[in-house]
Design an enzyme around this catalytic site. Structure first.
Site, PDB file in Angstrom:
ATOM      1  CB  SER A  71      36.043  36.250  40.076  1.00  0.00           C
ATOM      2  OG  SER A  71      37.586  36.345  39.871  1.00  0.00           O
ATOM      3  CB  ALA A  72      36.323  35.160  34.285  1.00  0.00           C
TER       4      ALA A  72
ATOM      5  CG  ASP B 206      29.540  30.344  27.140  1.00  0.00           C
ATOM      6  OD1 ASP B 206      29.401  28.880  27.119  1.00  0.00           O
ATOM      7  OD2 ASP B 206      30.175  30.564  27.835  1.00  0.00           O
TER       8      ASP B 206
ATOM      9  CB  ILE C 164      38.711  38.562  30.729  1.00  0.00           C
ATOM     10  CG1 ILE C 164      39.173  37.145  29.750  1.00  0.00           C
ATOM     11  CG2 ILE C 164      38.738  39.717  29.848  1.00  0.00           C
ATOM     12  CD1 ILE C 164      40.450  37.202  29.375  1.00  0.00           C
TER      13      ILE C 164
ATOM     14  CE  LYS D   3      31.542  40.902  32.072  1.00  0.00           C
ATOM     15  NZ  LYS D   3      31.294  40.056  30.977  1.00  0.00           N
TER      16      LYS D   3
ATOM     17  CD  GLN E 241      38.694  40.241  40.183  1.00  0.00           C
ATOM     18  OE1 GLN E 241      39.538  39.883  40.488  1.00  0.00           O
ATOM     19  NE2 GLN E 241      38.117  41.070  41.170  1.00  0.00           N
ATOM     20  CB  VAL E 242      30.923  40.647  37.563  1.00  0.00           C
ATOM     21  CG1 VAL E 242      29.426  41.426  37.388  1.00  0.00           C
ATOM     22  CG2 VAL E 242      31.353  40.206  36.070  1.00  0.00           C
TER      23      VAL E 242
END
Length: 537
Positions: free
Chosen positions: A122-123, A277, A125, A142, A127-128
């Protein structure tokens, strides 16, 4: 103030948050606050980190970028910002389910046999979720969050305005290109909102790394993917940070580091498209000492010029050449004169090379040293270079988890050597020759007019000169002829410099040398003979 007023409610939240943590004066300098605004306590590095976390994903990412800019901020502030983490509460599946079905254009049960309702990631932008296709294939989904985009777009507009205002109000700030920094931030965040771009990045990276049998990139299901949803293969592996699990699986850390580093360097130095990243959560170790790269939401791209500069950076360290390194720093800073570095900069470059070229390179430390050197010498680095350095340092740190003795420069040496020995590609030769020939031809065409104009101004000014050539004719005609000869010579020289290495290896061997080399030797002898006859040497 037209732009800030467009987002007045969000601006009020930002002002209140910064004021509460003692940072209202920062907004005042950026033109976002109408007057002095200070909280009950002074702003400290820790309180700035708390303020940025409270404001959400855009400000968290901004702080993370600033944490790498030790050429801009002091070490205590950079250290505090390096610990920034986005604090976002995951949305319940009941809300995300509707968004998934809208993106799919059908009920999800027509595509998947099961979806785990608790997100595995979860971020801010998206969720996965773990899922299975109807045929039982394990995949991840995603999905972008529906509650963040409006606020994020408002934050980006306000930051773009603040960067422009700060640069206009302070020439010192303008040197560091704050508007370009915010554009880089905006580009990265907006790309994360469009999962189509991430899908295209994933496919491009898979194609670029197809020649590496020990490297895997997740397979995509493009038929189910869209701007707000992406379906890709789920890869089960061991994170590089779990040394016990790696040992239990019989995996070899140094071998894995070599595999991952070669793939990353190839992407960076050859393909010019790299994972921006590559932290331990985006790499997995697989059986057979394979490496998997996942999550290509952030991808960096190098121009050809920046690729050459990066190669020059690595060559300067590999060959221990402080002057070349100092010149490169001046070029990156946009200095007018890059050929004669100041004595202080050349001395600092010498210390840097001595420190980092004689033993295994700690790239994170080296980049920190570069930032401090740039700051001490009152230089500036372009924002895109900071993203590149951050990715390189992150990859270096990840490989060191697998192999504590890992050295990025050792990993880069084969690419540097290949670049030193490689002949330019035919298309590169053609492009270089075309550019140079065009510039030389334009010079040849323009030189006579420029000379005539200069002579006309000279004749009309206070200083008058009359020159008669020994062979007759006026000066303008003689200079015009000389200019055309110079232009022709430059074009011929460009042709020889670019095509010479290729022609020298052409043809069958004659007495141990290619026929092209013999023709070049004969041409050189003939040219010397012609010049000696012409100039009566």
């Amino acid at each position: 103030m037209a732009l800030p007023l467009r987002d007045a409610r969000r601006l009020a939240e930002i002002i209140a948050t910064f004021t509460r943590f003692g940072g209202g004066w920062l907004l005042e300098r950026g033109g976002l606050s109408p007057g002095p605004a200070r909280g009950d306590e002074d702003l400290t590095p820790a309180r700035l980190r708390q303020a940025l976390e409270a404001l959400g994903p855009v400000f968290v990412k901004l702080g993370q970028i600033l944490s790498t800019r030790r050429d801009l901020i002091d070490a205590p502030w950079a250290d505090a910002l390096s610990h920034l983490r986005a604090r976002v509460t995951p949305l319940p599946w009941s809300e995300m389910e509707a968004r998934a079905e809208t993106a799919l254009g059908r009920p999800w049960r027509e595509v998947f046999s099961a979806i785990t309702p608790e997100p595995i990631g979860s971020a801010s932008i998206g969720q996965v979720y773990a899922a299975k296709l109807l045929d039982g294939t394990d995949v991840v989904i995603k999905i972008t969050r529906p509650d963040q985009e409006e606020r994020i777009q408002a934050d980006l507009r306000l930051l773009e305005y603040a960067a422009a205002r700060a640069a206009a109000l302070s020439p010192g700030v303008a040197r560091y290109q704050p508007a370009a920094m915010v554009r880089e931030l905006a580009r990265a965040i907006r790309a994360e909102f469009d999962l189509t771009e991430e899908a295209e990045n994933t496919e491009e990276m898979a194609a670029n790394l197809a020649g590496f049998p020990k490297v895997r990139v997740p397979k995509l299901w493009r038929a189910y993917s869209s701007r707000d949803l992406m379906v890709q293969e789920r890869i089960f592996g061991t994170p590089p940070s779990d040394a016990e699990a790696l040992a239990a699986a019989g995996l070899d850390g140094p071998t894995l580091a070599a595999v991952g580093a070669e793939a990353f360097m190839h992407s960076l130095l050859v393909e010019r498209v790299f994972h921006a990243d590559p932290h331990p959560g985006n790499l997995f170790a697989l059986p057979g000492n394979q490496m998997a790269f996942i999550d290509f939401g952030m991808v960096g791209r190098l121009t050809t010029a920046r690729q050459r500069e990066l190669m020059a950076f690595l060559k300067a360290i590999v060959t221990a050449d402080p002057k070349a390194f100092a010149k490169l720093l001046l070029r990156w800073s946009g200095a007018d004169n890059i050929h004669t570095p100041p004595a202080s900069l050349e001395a600092a470059a010498g210390r840097f090379i001595a420190r980092h070229s004689r033993r295994g390179l700690d790239l994170s430390r080296a980049i920190t040293d570069i930032m401090e050197m740039v700051r001490e010498e009152n230089l500036a680095l372009p924002p895109d270079l900071v993203l590149l350095f951050k990715a390189m340092a992150t990859a270096d740190g990840t490989m060191k988890l697998l192999d504590p003795s890992f050295d990025s420069i050792t990993a880069a040496k084969p690419f540097v050597a290949r670049d030193l020995l490689a002949l330019p590609k035919p298309e590169e030769l053609a492009a270089r020759f075309s550019d140079f020939a065009g510039a030389a031809a334009a010079f040849g065409e323009e030189a006579p007019d420029l000379l005539r104009a200069g002579l006309a101004r000279l004749s009309e000014g206070r200083l008058r000169a009359e020159v008669t050539l020994a062979g007759g004719g006026d000066l303008a005609r003689a200079l015009e002829q000389a200019a055309r000869r110079i232009a022709g010579g430059l074009v011929l020289a460009a042709l020889l410099l670019t095509m010479g290495p290729v022609l020298a290896k052409a043809g069958p061997l004659v007495a141990g040398l290619p026929l092209g080399s013999w023709l070049g030797i004969l041409g050189l002898i003939g040219g010397v003979w012609h010049i000696s006859r012409r100039w009566k040497l």
